[in-house]
Design a protein around this motif. Structure first.
Motif, mmCIF file in Angstrom:
data_model
loop_
_atom_site.group_PDB
_atom_site.id
_atom_site.type_symbol
_atom_site.label_atom_id
_atom_site.label_comp_id
_atom_site.label_asym_id
_atom_site.label_seq_id
_atom_site.Cartn_x
_atom_site.Cartn_y
_atom_site.Cartn_z
ATOM 1 N N TRP A 180 0.820 -1.214 0.000
ATOM 2 C CA TRP A 180 0.000 0.000 0.000
ATOM 3 C C TRP A 180 0.855 1.267 0.000
ATOM 4 N N TYR A 181 1.839 1.293 0.888
ATOM 5 C CA TYR A 181 2.628 2.521 1.064
ATOM 6 C C TYR A 181 3.776 2.669 0.068
ATOM 7 N N THR A 182 3.902 1.712 -0.839
ATOM 8 C CA THR A 182 4.896 1.845 -1.906
ATOM 9 C C THR A 182 4.198 1.816 -3.258
ATOM 10 N N VAL A 183 3.760 0.657 -3.680
ATOM 11 C CA VAL A 183 3.187 0.475 -5.015
ATOM 12 C C VAL A 183 1.977 1.373 -5.246
ATOM 13 N N GLU A 184 1.118 1.509 -4.248
ATOM 14 C CA GLU A 184 -0.110 2.274 -4.442
ATOM 15 C C GLU A 184 0.014 3.741 -4.035
ATOM 16 N N PHE A 185 0.664 4.023 -2.920
ATOM 17 C CA PHE A 185 0.664 5.399 -2.413
ATOM 18 C C PHE A 185 2.052 5.868 -1.989
ATOM 19 N N GLY A 186 3.043 5.499 -2.765
ATOM 20 C CA GLY A 186 4.408 5.891 -2.451
ATOM 21 C C GLY A 186 4.792 7.244 -3.024
ATOM 22 N N LEU A 187 5.638 7.951 -2.284
ATOM 23 C CA LEU A 187 6.274 9.184 -2.750
ATOM 24 C C LEU A 187 7.779 8.954 -2.798
ATOM 25 N N ALA A 188 8.456 9.714 -3.652
ATOM 26 C CA ALA A 188 9.911 9.618 -3.777
ATOM 27 C C ALA A 188 10.518 11.011 -3.728
ATOM 28 N N ARG A 189 11.762 11.079 -3.252
ATOM 29 C CA ARG A 189 12.489 12.337 -3.310
ATOM 30 C C ARG A 189 13.408 12.286 -4.524
ATOM 31 N N GLU A 190 13.237 13.257 -5.407
ATOM 32 C CA GLU A 190 13.981 13.279 -6.658
ATOM 33 C C GLU A 190 14.477 14.695 -6.905
ATOM 34 N N ASP A 191 15.792 14.853 -7.024
ATOM 35 C CA ASP A 191 16.392 16.176 -7.209
ATOM 36 C C ASP A 191 15.951 17.150 -6.117
ATOM 37 N N GLY A 192 15.819 16.635 -4.905
ATOM 38 C CA GLY A 192 15.482 17.472 -3.766
ATOM 39 C C GLY A 192 14.017 17.787 -3.600
ATOM 40 N N ALA A 193 13.152 17.292 -4.500
ATOM 41 C CA ALA A 193 11.718 17.583 -4.436
ATOM 42 C C ALA A 193 10.925 16.293 -4.288
ATOM 43 N N LEU A 194 9.740 16.405 -3.692
ATOM 44 C CA LEU A 194 8.869 15.249 -3.583
ATOM 45 C C LEU A 194 8.194 14.984 -4.918
ATOM 46 N N ARG A 195 8.125 13.716 -5.286
ATOM 47 C CA ARG A 195 7.476 13.297 -6.520
ATOM 48 C C ARG A 195 6.630 12.048 -6.241
ATOM 49 N N GLU A 226 8.503 0.539 10.304
ATOM 50 C CA GLU A 226 7.396 1.474 10.518
ATOM 51 C C GLU A 226 6.250 1.203 9.560
ATOM 52 N N VAL A 227 6.592 0.933 8.321
ATOM 53 C CA VAL A 227 5.559 0.661 7.323
ATOM 54 C C VAL A 227 4.738 -0.554 7.727
ATOM 55 N N LEU A 228 5.391 -1.605 8.199
ATOM 56 C CA LEU A 228 4.678 -2.829 8.578
ATOM 57 C C LEU A 228 3.751 -2.609 9.759
ATOM 58 N N ARG A 229 3.970 -1.547 10.523
ATOM 59 C CA ARG A 229 3.116 -1.267 11.685
ATOM 60 C C ARG A 229 2.033 -0.228 11.398
ATOM 61 N N THR A 230 2.069 0.407 10.235
ATOM 62 C CA THR A 230 1.217 1.568 9.982
ATOM 63 C C THR A 230 -0.061 1.173 9.246
ATOM 64 N N THR A 231 -1.191 1.533 9.819
ATOM 65 C CA THR A 231 -2.484 1.230 9.215
ATOM 66 C C THR A 231 -2.758 2.168 8.037
ATOM 67 N N TYR A 232 -3.807 1.856 7.288
ATOM 68 C CA TYR A 232 -4.200 2.728 6.177
ATOM 69 C C TYR A 232 -5.700 2.611 5.949
ATOM 70 N N ARG A 233 -6.221 3.567 5.211
ATOM 71 C CA ARG A 233 -7.626 3.546 4.797
ATOM 72 C C ARG A 233 -7.695 3.517 3.282
ATOM 73 N N SER A 234 -8.679 2.781 2.776
ATOM 74 C CA SER A 234 -8.826 2.677 1.326
ATOM 75 C C SER A 234 -9.967 3.526 0.784
ATOM 76 N N ASP A 235 -10.632 4.289 1.662
ATOM 77 C CA ASP A 235 -11.824 5.024 1.239
ATOM 78 C C ASP A 235 -11.652 6.537 1.332
ATOM 79 N N ALA A 236 -10.413 7.005 1.452
ATOM 80 C CA ALA A 236 -10.185 8.447 1.573
ATOM 81 C C ALA A 236 -8.737 8.740 1.189
ATOM 82 N N PHE A 237 -8.417 10.023 1.000
ATOM 83 C CA PHE A 237 -7.029 10.402 0.788
ATOM 84 C C PHE A 237 -6.206 9.951 1.993
ATOM 85 N N GLN A 238 -4.955 9.646 1.750
ATOM 86 C CA GLN A 238 -4.094 9.164 2.828
ATOM 87 C C GLN A 238 -3.770 10.293 3.810
#
Length: 277
Positions: A180-195, A226-238
């Protein structure tokens, strides 16, 4: 690394629920591209154009580069034969049509064998901004461009294998958080900016802006425990996102981790709220 994965033997899932009528044992169905209507193709074209513009400067560079595999000779919803010829030449992946959501063991077995299941339907025009069940736009536009990048292709196959192992050990809920927190809703830092690189965001008009620009969600450096311990919701923005530094680093962190030991270590610990991590 890529060759190590594609030389491996076919992985079969455990016995799953009975597939629906017309589907094969692995839940795949013929795409029958010719049966999509002009309206369905028009919805794809509208979503594609709108989201491509929204993601300009917001998605990781590899996504824009991978979009080339979707720029095919026919308009509208991609014809999978042509798409797969281009994708397979890059990373050995193919996209297979399925009638909708498939059982977990079937899904992860497909990933383990470098096949991505895509729903063989598309949302209606009055559902452009939200659809509970993933459709062909989410599955193909959101996931396929990055499957043209070797590090992501290998990471997805690794998750397929880890998913089958997690199912066997009864800890799929933990592995699902990593997905969930990678494939579906992951962010990356690229050239100093969030992408953005997660398909759930890449295919969402609203969350594409929210994930990067809203002050509401927490954005934390990727930490596997931390990721393995963190819950998520599938019905709203993260309410929280995890940020990676590179796809290669993400792949290495999963391949090198002793996930069984991590599952045991986090089992007695309380879950983490993504808004408060």
């Amino acid at each position: 690394m890529f060759k190590d994965f594609i030389d491996s033997a076919e992985i079969s899932p455990p016995v799953a629920a009975t597939p629906p009528a017309g589907a094969a044992a692995d839940w795949t169905v013929p795409q029958h591209w010719e049966r999509f209507t002009a309206e369905e193709h028009a919805v794809w074209d509208l979503l594609f154009a709108r989201q491509q513009e929204m993601l300009r400067g917001r998605a990781v560079r590899a996504f824009a580069e991978g979009l080339d595999v979707l720029r095919l000779s026919r308009p509208g919803i991609p014809e999978l034969g042509e798409l797969n010829a281009r994708l397979h030449a890059r990373t050995g992946w193919t996209v297979v049509s399925v009638p909708g959501l498939v059982p977990d063991d079937v899904f992860f077995a497909h990933l383990a064998n470098r096949r991505f299941p895509a729903g063989n339907f598309i949302r209606s025009r009055d559902q452009l901004d939200y659809l509970e069940e993933p459709d062909v736009f989410h599955d193909v536009f959101g996931h396929v461009p990055l499957l043209a990048l070797p590090a992501v292709a290998d990471f997805m196959q690794a998750l397929g294998r880890k998913g089958l192992e997690a199912l066997d050990r009864g800890v799929l809920d933990r592995l699902a958080r990593l997905y969930w927190y990678t494939v579906e809703f992951g962010l990356a830092r690229e050239d100093g900016a969030l992408r953005i690189y997660g398909a759930g965001i890449l295919s969402s008009f609203g969350e594409s802006r929210f994930s990067l620009e809203s002050a509401m969600p927490r954005r934390r450096p990727f930490d596997l425990a931390e990721v393995l311990r963190t819950t998520y919701r599938s019905d709203a923005f993260q309410t929280g996102y995890f940020v990676i530094d590179s796809f290669e680093g993400l792949l290495d962190s999963v391949l090198e981790a002793d996930l069984d030991a991590l599952y045991e270590a986090v089992a007695p610990l309380s879950d983490l709220d993504p808004a408060r991590v």
